[in-house]
Design a protein around this motif. Structure first.
Motif, PDB file in Angstrom:
ATOM      1  N   HIS B 143       0.845  -1.203   0.000  1.00 44.87           N
ATOM      2  CA  HIS B 143       0.000   0.000   0.000  1.00 44.87           C
ATOM      3  C   HIS B 143       0.876   1.247   0.000  1.00 44.87           C
ATOM      4  O   HIS B 143       0.664   2.156   0.800  1.00 44.87           O
ATOM      5  CB  HIS B 143      -0.920  -0.011   1.223  1.00 44.87           C
ATOM      6  CG  HIS B 143      -1.882  -1.155   1.249  1.00 44.87           C
ATOM      7  ND1 HIS B 143      -3.046  -1.160   0.540  1.00 44.87           N
ATOM      8  CD2 HIS B 143      -1.824  -2.358   1.880  1.00 44.87           C
ATOM      9  CE1 HIS B 143      -3.698  -2.300   0.740  1.00 44.87           C
ATOM     10  NE2 HIS B 143      -2.969  -3.050   1.547  1.00 44.87           N
ATOM     11  N   SER B 144       1.794   1.304  -0.927  1.00 42.41           N
ATOM     12  CA  SER B 144       2.794   2.383  -0.906  1.00 42.41           C
ATOM     13  C   SER B 144       2.170   3.758  -1.146  1.00 42.41           C
ATOM     14  O   SER B 144       2.766   4.777  -0.832  1.00 42.41           O
ATOM     15  CB  SER B 144       3.880   2.118  -1.943  1.00 42.41           C
ATOM     16  OG  SER B 144       3.308   2.129  -3.244  1.00 42.41           O
ATOM     17  N   LYS B 145       0.961   3.802  -1.696  1.00 46.48           N
ATOM     18  CA  LYS B 145       0.298   5.092  -1.929  1.00 46.48           C
ATOM     19  C   LYS B 145      -0.745   5.411  -0.850  1.00 46.48           C
ATOM     20  O   LYS B 145      -1.544   6.339  -0.993  1.00 46.48           O
ATOM     21  CB  LYS B 145      -0.389   5.093  -3.305  1.00 46.48           C
ATOM     22  CG  LYS B 145       0.573   5.090  -4.476  1.00 46.48           C
ATOM     23  CD  LYS B 145       1.205   6.469  -4.672  1.00 46.48           C
ATOM     24  CE  LYS B 145       2.339   6.443  -5.689  1.00 46.48           C
ATOM     25  NZ  LYS B 145       3.267   7.577  -5.505  1.00 46.48           N
ATOM     26  N   GLY B 146      -0.765   4.605   0.199  1.00 47.14           N
ATOM     27  CA  GLY B 146      -1.808   4.706   1.225  1.00 47.14           C
ATOM     28  C   GLY B 146      -1.872   6.066   1.908  1.00 47.14           C
ATOM     29  O   GLY B 146      -0.858   6.704   2.170  1.00 47.14           O
ATOM     30  N   VAL B 147      -3.109   6.478   2.177  1.00 49.26           N
ATOM     31  CA  VAL B 147      -3.356   7.727   2.905  1.00 49.26           C
ATOM     32  C   VAL B 147      -4.308   7.420   4.063  1.00 49.26           C
ATOM     33  O   VAL B 147      -5.368   6.846   3.844  1.00 49.26           O
ATOM     34  CB  VAL B 147      -3.997   8.789   1.981  1.00 49.26           C
ATOM     35  CG1 VAL B 147      -4.456   9.994   2.788  1.00 49.26           C
ATOM     36  CG2 VAL B 147      -3.029   9.198   0.892  1.00 49.26           C
ATOM     37  N   PRO B 148      -3.945   7.791   5.274  1.00 49.61           N
ATOM     38  CA  PRO B 148      -4.846   7.548   6.414  1.00 49.61           C
ATOM     39  C   PRO B 148      -6.028   8.518   6.355  1.00 49.61           C
ATOM     40  O   PRO B 148      -5.815   9.725   6.272  1.00 49.61           O
ATOM     41  CB  PRO B 148      -3.986   7.846   7.640  1.00 49.61           C
ATOM     42  CG  PRO B 148      -2.605   8.174   7.131  1.00 49.61           C
ATOM     43  CD  PRO B 148      -2.712   8.486   5.682  1.00 49.61           C
ATOM     44  N   GLY B 149      -7.245   7.995   6.395  1.00 52.22           N
ATOM     45  CA  GLY B 149      -8.438   8.843   6.311  1.00 52.22           C
ATOM     46  C   GLY B 149      -8.580   9.766   7.505  1.00 52.22           C
ATOM     47  O   GLY B 149      -9.168  10.844   7.401  1.00 52.22           O
ATOM     48  N   HIS B 150      -8.069   9.356   8.655  1.00 51.40           N
ATOM     49  CA  HIS B 150      -8.077  10.216   9.844  1.00 51.40           C
ATOM     50  C   HIS B 150      -6.646  10.344  10.336  1.00 51.40           C
ATOM     51  O   HIS B 150      -6.111   9.433  10.937  1.00 51.40           O
ATOM     52  CB  HIS B 150      -8.970   9.624  10.934  1.00 51.40           C
ATOM     53  CG  HIS B 150      -9.318  10.613  12.013  1.00 51.40           C
ATOM     54  ND1 HIS B 150      -8.376  11.441  12.593  1.00 51.40           N
ATOM     55  CD2 HIS B 150     -10.505  10.919  12.599  1.00 51.40           C
ATOM     56  CE1 HIS B 150      -8.975  12.202  13.504  1.00 51.40           C
ATOM     57  NE2 HIS B 150     -10.261  11.915  13.520  1.00 51.40           N
ATOM     58  N   PRO B 151      -6.030  11.508  10.114  1.00 48.00           N
ATOM     59  CA  PRO B 151      -4.656  11.714  10.558  1.00 48.00           C
ATOM     60  C   PRO B 151      -4.504  11.434  12.055  1.00 48.00           C
ATOM     61  O   PRO B 151      -5.451  11.619  12.823  1.00 48.00           O
ATOM     62  CB  PRO B 151      -4.398  13.190  10.244  1.00 48.00           C
ATOM     63  CG  PRO B 151      -5.344  13.507   9.130  1.00 48.00           C
ATOM     64  CD  PRO B 151      -6.565  12.696   9.419  1.00 48.00           C
ATOM     65  N   GLU B 152      -3.330  11.023  12.450  1.00 46.51           N
ATOM     66  CA  GLU B 152      -2.960  10.732  13.841  1.00 46.51           C
ATOM     67  C   GLU B 152      -1.638   9.962  13.806  1.00 46.51           C
ATOM     68  O   GLU B 152      -0.727  10.241  14.570  1.00 46.51           O
ATOM     69  CB  GLU B 152      -4.050   9.897  14.550  1.00 46.51           C
ATOM     70  CG  GLU B 152      -3.597   9.077  15.748  1.00 46.51           C
ATOM     71  CD  GLU B 152      -3.100   9.893  16.922  1.00 46.51           C
ATOM     72  OE1 GLU B 152      -3.472  11.085  17.037  1.00 46.51           O
ATOM     73  OE2 GLU B 152      -2.306   9.369  17.734  1.00 46.51           O
ATOM     74  N   ILE B 153      -1.551   9.005  12.856  1.00 46.66           N
ATOM     75  CA  ILE B 153      -0.333   8.204  12.724  1.00 46.66           C
ATOM     76  C   ILE B 153       0.883   9.080  12.433  1.00 46.66           C
ATOM     77  O   ILE B 153       2.002   8.739  12.826  1.00 46.66           O
ATOM     78  CB  ILE B 153      -0.533   7.130  11.606  1.00 46.66           C
ATOM     79  CG1 ILE B 153       0.624   6.127  11.573  1.00 46.66           C
ATOM     80  CG2 ILE B 153      -0.720   7.773  10.229  1.00 46.66           C
ATOM     81  CD1 ILE B 153       0.647   5.178  12.731  1.00 46.66           C
ATOM     82  N   GLU B 154       0.663  10.235  11.791  1.00 44.08           N
ATOM     83  CA  GLU B 154       1.786  11.108  11.433  1.00 44.08           C
ATOM     84  C   GLU B 154       2.532  11.579  12.684  1.00 44.08           C
ATOM     85  O   GLU B 154       3.758  11.468  12.778  1.00 44.08           O
ATOM     86  CB  GLU B 154       1.286  12.322  10.627  1.00 44.08           C
ATOM     87  CG  GLU B 154       0.636  11.962   9.287  1.00 44.08           C
ATOM     88  CD  GLU B 154      -0.833  11.591   9.396  1.00 44.08           C
ATOM     89  OE1 GLU B 154      -1.335  11.410  10.538  1.00 44.08           O
ATOM     90  OE2 GLU B 154      -1.491  11.470   8.345  1.00 44.08           O
ATOM     91  N   MET B 155       1.774  12.139  13.657  1.00 43.91           N
ATOM     92  CA  MET B 155       2.382  12.574  14.922  1.00 43.91           C
ATOM     93  C   MET B 155       3.053  11.403  15.626  1.00 43.91           C
ATOM     94  O   MET B 155       4.165  11.517  16.152  1.00 43.91           O
ATOM     95  CB  MET B 155       1.292  13.119  15.867  1.00 43.91           C
ATOM     96  CG  MET B 155       0.916  14.559  15.684  1.00 43.91           C
ATOM     97  SD  MET B 155      -0.278  15.088  16.979  1.00 43.91           S
ATOM     98  CE  MET B 155      -1.826  14.531  16.272  1.00 43.91           C
ATOM     99  N   ALA B 156       2.339  10.267  15.653  1.00 44.54           N
ATOM    100  CA  ALA B 156       2.810   9.113  16.416  1.00 44.54           C
ATOM    101  C   ALA B 156       4.131   8.586  15.862  1.00 44.54           C
ATOM    102  O   ALA B 156       5.056   8.267  16.618  1.00 44.54           O
ATOM    103  CB  ALA B 156       1.742   8.018  16.401  1.00 44.54           C
TER     104      ALA B 156
END
Lengths: 583, 583
Positions: B143-156
Motif C-alpha cells: 500500500h505504498s500510496k496509502g493515505v490515512p483517512g483520519h490523521p494521527e499516525i503522522e504525529m505518532a
C-alpha cells in the motif's frame, strides 16, 4: 401584458405550440410546463380586456388561442410537451410532470376569455380536454386513482362546472382531492400526499402546491357543502396565521423545497416567500371569505396583496421577484423573466382581476371588502343593481367616502380592517353611526338608500411598531413598522448611516410622514428617530475579535426613513431590513 | 482515570481485546475504532502516574497493556477489530476505518508508558506494529500510496522516531503526508485530500482531522526542516485566526461534517466546536510555538485551554461535552461517555500532560509560557537544571511571582499575554524592568541568577467587552465579556430575568467582581449593569404579530452576573449566552 407577451415569444413558449403543428422546426424549448405561463398570460389578458376593451390585445389573444387549439389531439388531449415523440409518456408521471397543472391553467384561461371577451374557441378546446380528463381519471378510467402532483386542476374543474353546469367536472375535481394522501404518488409531505386531506391540520410541504390545493378544496366545499373539508381548511388557515406567515403576509419560508417550515420558522434574510405562494394564499382566503363572511380573510387579502404580492413586481411594472426576503444584503434586482417563470404571469392575472376582490353580493346585501378610489355596478341576486363610488387615497390615508348612487333597500356591509384596532368612525350622511365599530368585522348598514347617500369611514392610520411572538427567536428584540395595511422597511439608500445593522429604532420614535419622491411618488414615507450604534466598523483592523472599550460614545441619534416594503429594491443597490432592532 | 476506566469496561472496549484471545465470547462491541479510547486512556494514565506514582494505576495500566499485546499477530499487526474473521479486511478501507488512527494512538500510549512508568511492553508491540506499517506503506509495500483517512499516525510515527532514533518511522510519516491530495482516498475536502498539503491556505473539512494533520506536519517540519511545510502551516494558522475560530478558541463551527465552515461562519447556538478539535489545535499550536517562539501560539493555547477545552468537562471531572455551543436554549447536560467517545480520553491526556505546555528550554534559555502556582526543575541543553517556583492565583488575578531557586547564568523569557494589551509591569528583585513590555511577546531577562531572585509580573485584568469583526453577521451589535484569558457567559439561573434575549448590556457596565459560590468556588464572577428590554413576553396573547406600543416603558435596569464560560451547564437547567446584545 406586452412585455410578458414578448417573453413568451423570446423564450419559445409560444413556438412550442407552432412546433407541434409543423409550423416551426427545432426542439421543445424550456421546461415541460412552460405552456402554463401562456395560459396564465391569456387569463390576465382577458381580464385586462374587460377593463380596457383593447382591440389589439384581443387580437393577440385570438392569435395565441389559435396556436393552442391547433395542437389539440383528436381525443381532446392538449399539451405542447406530451405530443409528437412524447405522446407515449402522457399521464405517465402525474407526480412531477405538471400535465394536469397545465390543463388547469388552460381551462381557467378559456373561461376568462369566454367571460371577458365573449369568445369560446379556447373554451370548446378546454371542454374537450376536460372531458378527456373526466374519462381518463374517472371511476372507470385508466388512471382512476390519479393524483396531480401540483394542484391547480381542482380549482379549474370546479370553475368549468360553474361555467358550463356540467357536474362531471365538479365530481372529477372532488375525485382528485379524495385520491390524495393514499400514497398513490409516493406519500410525501412536499406534495401534501402524506395525509388524507381532512387530516391536515397545518400547512406542509411546497407552499404553492399547498395553497392551490386548499383553494381547490374550498371551491369543492362551496359546491358540495362537505363540512369536513371546511373544518380542515379552517384549521389550516388558523395554524398558518399563528405560526407560519410573515408579517408581510408572505408564506413558505424555506428555500429548500420552496416549503413551509416548522412553526415559527420565519427567517428574514433567507425568507423564500415565493410570490406565487402569496398569490395562492389570496385565492384561498378569497374563497374562505366567500364561505364565511369573516373579515379576517379580507384583512389577509389586503395585507398579502399590498406587501407580499406587490413586492414581487417592480414599480415600473415589468420586473419580478420570485422569492421575497425580508432582509437583503445582496445586489438585489427584480428580473424581467425566469427559467421557471410562474410568478410574472401569476401577478398579471391577479392584478388584472383585482377589482373582483373588492365587493361581494347576496340577495340584498353588498359587502365592501377593500378600499380604493373607483366606481362599481353590482348586480344583486334579487336583480337590483347597486352603483357605488369610492373616493379615497387609501392606503396612504384612512378617509374613505362611499357614495351610493342607487335608490334601493339593501344592506351595505363595510369592512373595518383588523389593523385599525381602535378609533375607527363611520358616518352615514354626516351622522355618526350609533353602534360600536368592531375592528376585523363588517359594520352592517341596512336602510332604504337614496341616490347621493354618503358613507364616510375614517380609519386612523398612525405609523406603529409591530413585534413578533417570542417563539420566532430570530425576531426577538426587533420591530417592524406598519402604517395601515402597509409594512415598511429600511433601505440603506435612505439612511444617513448605510449599515442597517447599526441602526436601532427608539422606543419613542416621534414618527412623522413625508411624501415619496421620484419612483416613490404617491407613497408615504415614514420618518422616525433612531440611534446609530457604535460597532466594530469603527475599529480599523481586520482581526476577528477585539476589545470594545466602553468609553467609546455608545451611539448618536439619527433620523430614519422607512419606505413601503413593496417598493424595496427599485432604486440604488443597497441593503434592506423589515425588522429592526429597537431600544 | 477511574471513571473512564469503568466506561472502557462497561462499553466492551476492553472486552474487545479479550474476545480476540478467546478469553471472552460474543461479538465485537461498539464501533470499529473503539480501541483508540483505550490507548488514549493509557496515555493519560501514564502522565498521571508521572505526577502521582500511583501504584494501583500502574497496575491497571499493566493489566490493560497485557490485554492489548496478547492480540498482536505474528507479523506485528495489532488491532482489536480487524482480526479473527475480519483479518481479510486489513488496510482495506484506509479512508474510513481508522486502522492507522488506532495504531497512532497505540504508539503514543506506548511511548508515554515507557517514558513515564518506565515499562516497555507496549512499546515493543508498538515498534513491531510500526515496523509492519513501514513495510506495508513504504516505497515497496503493498500500500505504498496509502493515505490515512483520519490523521494521527503522522504525529505518532515522528514521536516513535524521536523515542527510538529509527528514521524509518519519520520517513513513513512524511510519506503519509506526501501521499495526500492525490485523490488516493477520493479527493474530498472532508479528509483534507482535495489539495496537496502545501497548497492548503486555510482550514478545510473535518476539524479534528485537519488539526491532527497539521500537528503531524509540524512534527515533520521540526525533524526535516522542510520550509514549504512551515509556510503552509503558517498560512493556515493565520487564516484560521482571522476567519474561522470562536472567541473561546473553539474551532469547526459546522455540525454537518464536524467541519470548518466558510470564512466568518461562526454561529453561536449551532456551534459545533468539538472538544477534540480544540485539543487538536493545542497540539498544533504547541508545535508552532516550539518552532517559532512566537507568543501568539502560547496565547492561543491559553485561550483554547481555559475556554474551548475546559468547557468540554464538567466541574466534577467525570462528564463531558462533545460539541460546545456558545448559546444554548436546551436542557443541556454533559454526558459521562458517548458512543463515539473520542473527547473524554482526549481531555484526560491533555489535562494529565498540561504541565508539559508551561515551559520550553534551549541551550541556556527558559521560556515561561503559562502561569499557575507550582514548581519545576528544567534541564537545559547545557546540562544545567533550573528550578523555578510560580506563586499566583492566575487566571483569577494577574499577579505572578516567579522565584528562581538556581544559581546560574541563563535567559528567562517571560510571556506577556496578548490579552493584556496595556499596563503590564515586570520587576526583578523589586526593580522595575527598564525596557518596554510588549504584549504578545516574551520579555527576555538575561542575567546571572542567584537563588532566591524574584520576578514579579503584574497583568492588569479588568473585565472587558469583546466585539467581533462585522464580517460575522450574526454577532453584529453583540459583545462578549472577557477577563484575562477567561471568556464569560450569562446563564439564566444567575439573572433576575431568565430570558437572556431580553437582557442587554450597557455600554457603561460598571463591572465589578464577586467570588463564585458552591460549584463555582474559586472562580471570579463578573457583575455588570444591564437593561431588561420589553419584548413580546409581556403581551398576553399567542398571536404571531401584534402592535407594540411605544408608550410601554422601554426597559428597566438590572444587575447581570456572568460566569466563566467553561463552567456553564453545571447547575440548574437554564439558557446560556456568550454573546449578548449591547446598547
Amino acid at each position: 401584458m406586452p412585455t410578458q407577451y414578448q417573453q413568451l415569444n423570446i423564450t419559445g413558449r409560444l413556438a412550442n405550440f407552432a412546433r407541434e403543428t409543423g409550423k416551426k422546426a427545432g426542439p421543445f424549448q424550456g421546461l415541460y410546463f412552460n405552456e402554463s405561463d401562456v395560459y396564465k398570460w391569456l387569463e390576465a389578458a382577458a381580464y385586462v380586456f374587460a377593463d380596457t376593451q383593447d382591440a389589439a390585445l384581443a387580437h393577440l389573444v385570438r392569435d395565441v388561442v389559435a396556436k393552442i387549439v391547433a395542437v389539440q389531439q383528436p381525443d381532446g388531449y392538449l399539451n405542447a410537451y406530451f405530443i409528437g415523440e412524447k405522446t407515449k409518456l402522457r399521464w405517465f408521471d402525474l407526480k412531477d410532470k405538471h400535465e394536469l397543472y397545465c390543463a388547469g391553467h388552460l381551462i381557467q384561461a378559456a373561461i376568462a376569455i369566454d367571460r371577458c371577451i365573449g369568445e369560446n374557441t379556447l373554451l370548446l378546446a378546454a371542454r374537450r380536454l376536460g372531458d378527456l380528463i373526466v374519462k381518463t381519471f374517472g371511476p372507470s378510467g385508466a388512471h382512476s386513482k390519479g393524483v396531480p402532483g401540483h394542484p391547480e386542476i381542482e380549482m379549474a374543474l370546479v370553475e368549468l362546472y360553474r361555467h358550463t353546469g356540467d357536474t362531471r367536472y365538479l365530481l372529477q375535481s372532488t375525485r382528485f382531492l379524495e385520491n390524495r394522501g393514499q400514497g398513490v404518488i409516493g406519500g410525501e409531505e412536499y406534495y401534501q400526499d402524506h395525509l388524507p386531506f381532512r387530516a391536515l391540520q397545518r400547512m406542509y410541504g411546497h407552499a404553492v402546491r399547498a395553497v392551490y390545493l386548499n383553494a381547490g378544496a374550498a371551491d369543492i366545499f362551496i359546491e358540495n357543502g362537505d363540512q369536513s373539508l371546511l373544518a380542515a381548511l379552517e384549521a389550516m388557515w388558523t395554524h398558518l396565521s399563528k405560526y407560519q406567515v410573515y408579517v408581510t403576509g408572505g408564506i413558505g419560508s424555506r428555500r429548500d423545497g420552496e416549503a413551509f417550515g416548522k412553526d415559527y420558522e420565519l427567517p428574514s434574510q433567507d425568507a423564500y416567500a415565493e410570490t406565487c405562494a402569496a398569490i395562492g394564499k389570496i385565492f384561498w382566503s378569497w374563497r374562505m371569505l366567500s364561505i364565511t363572511g369573516d373579515a379576517k380573510y379580507a384583512d389577509d387579502i389586503e395585507l398579502t396583496l399590498y406587501n407580499a404580492v406587490l413586492a414581487g413586481i417592480g414599480l415600473e411594472g415589468t420586473s419580478y421577484n420570485y422569492s421575497n426576503p425580508l432582509a437583503c444584503d445582496s445586489m438585489h434586482r427584480r428580473q424581467p423573466w425566469f427559467a421557471i417563470s410562474c410568478c410574472p404571469p401569476n401577478i398579471a392575472r391577479l392584478l388584472a382581476s383585482i377589482t373582483g376582490y373588492f365587493y361581494s353580493t347576496s340577495d340584498n346585501e353588498v359587502w365592501v371588502h377593500q378600499y380604493a378610489a373607483g366606481t362599481c355596478a353590482l348586480e344583486l341576486l334579487n336583480g337590483n343593481t347597486v352603483n357605488l363610488q369610492q373616493q379615497t387615497n387609501y392606503p396612504w390615508d384612512g378617509n374613505i367616502r362611499i357614495q351610493v348612487n342607487t335608490e334601493a333597500k339593501f344592506s351595505l356591509n363595510i369592512r373595518i380592517p383588523g389593523w385599525c384596532d381602535s378609533g375607527a368612525t363611520l358616518k352615514v350622511n354626516g351622522i355618526t353611526w350609533p353602534e360600536h365599530i368592531h375592528p376585523k368585522s363588517y359594520c352592517k348598514i341596512e336602510r332604504q338608500w337614496s341616490s347621493g347617500d354618503v358613507v364616510e369611514l375614517n380609519l386612523p392610520m398612525p405609523a406603529r411598531f409591530m413585534s413578533a411572538n417570542p417563539g420566532v427567536s430570530n425576531l426577538k428584540g426587533l420591530v417592524s413598522i406598519k402604517r395601515g395595511p402597509i409594512i415598511y422597511c429600511l433601505e440603506s439608500v435612505d439612511q444617513e448611516y448605510a449599515d442597517l445593522d447599526r441602526i436601532w429604532l427608539l422606543n419613542t420614535p416621534e414618527f412623522s410622514l413625508e411624501d415619496g419622491q421620484d419612483v416613490l411618488e404617491g407613497m408615504k414615507i415614514v420618518l422616525a428617530n433612531g440611534l446609530v450604534i457604535e460597532t466594530r466598523e469603527s475599529i480599523e483592523d481586520d482581526s476577528l475579535y477585539a476589545y470594545k472599550e466602553s468609553s467609546t460614545p455608545p451611539s448618536q441619534t439619527t433620523r430614519i426613513a422607512a419606505i413601503p416594503y413593496f417598493a424595496w429594491g427599485n432604486r440604488d443597490y443597497g441593503n434592506m431590513r423589515v425588522w429592526i432592532r429597537q431600544i
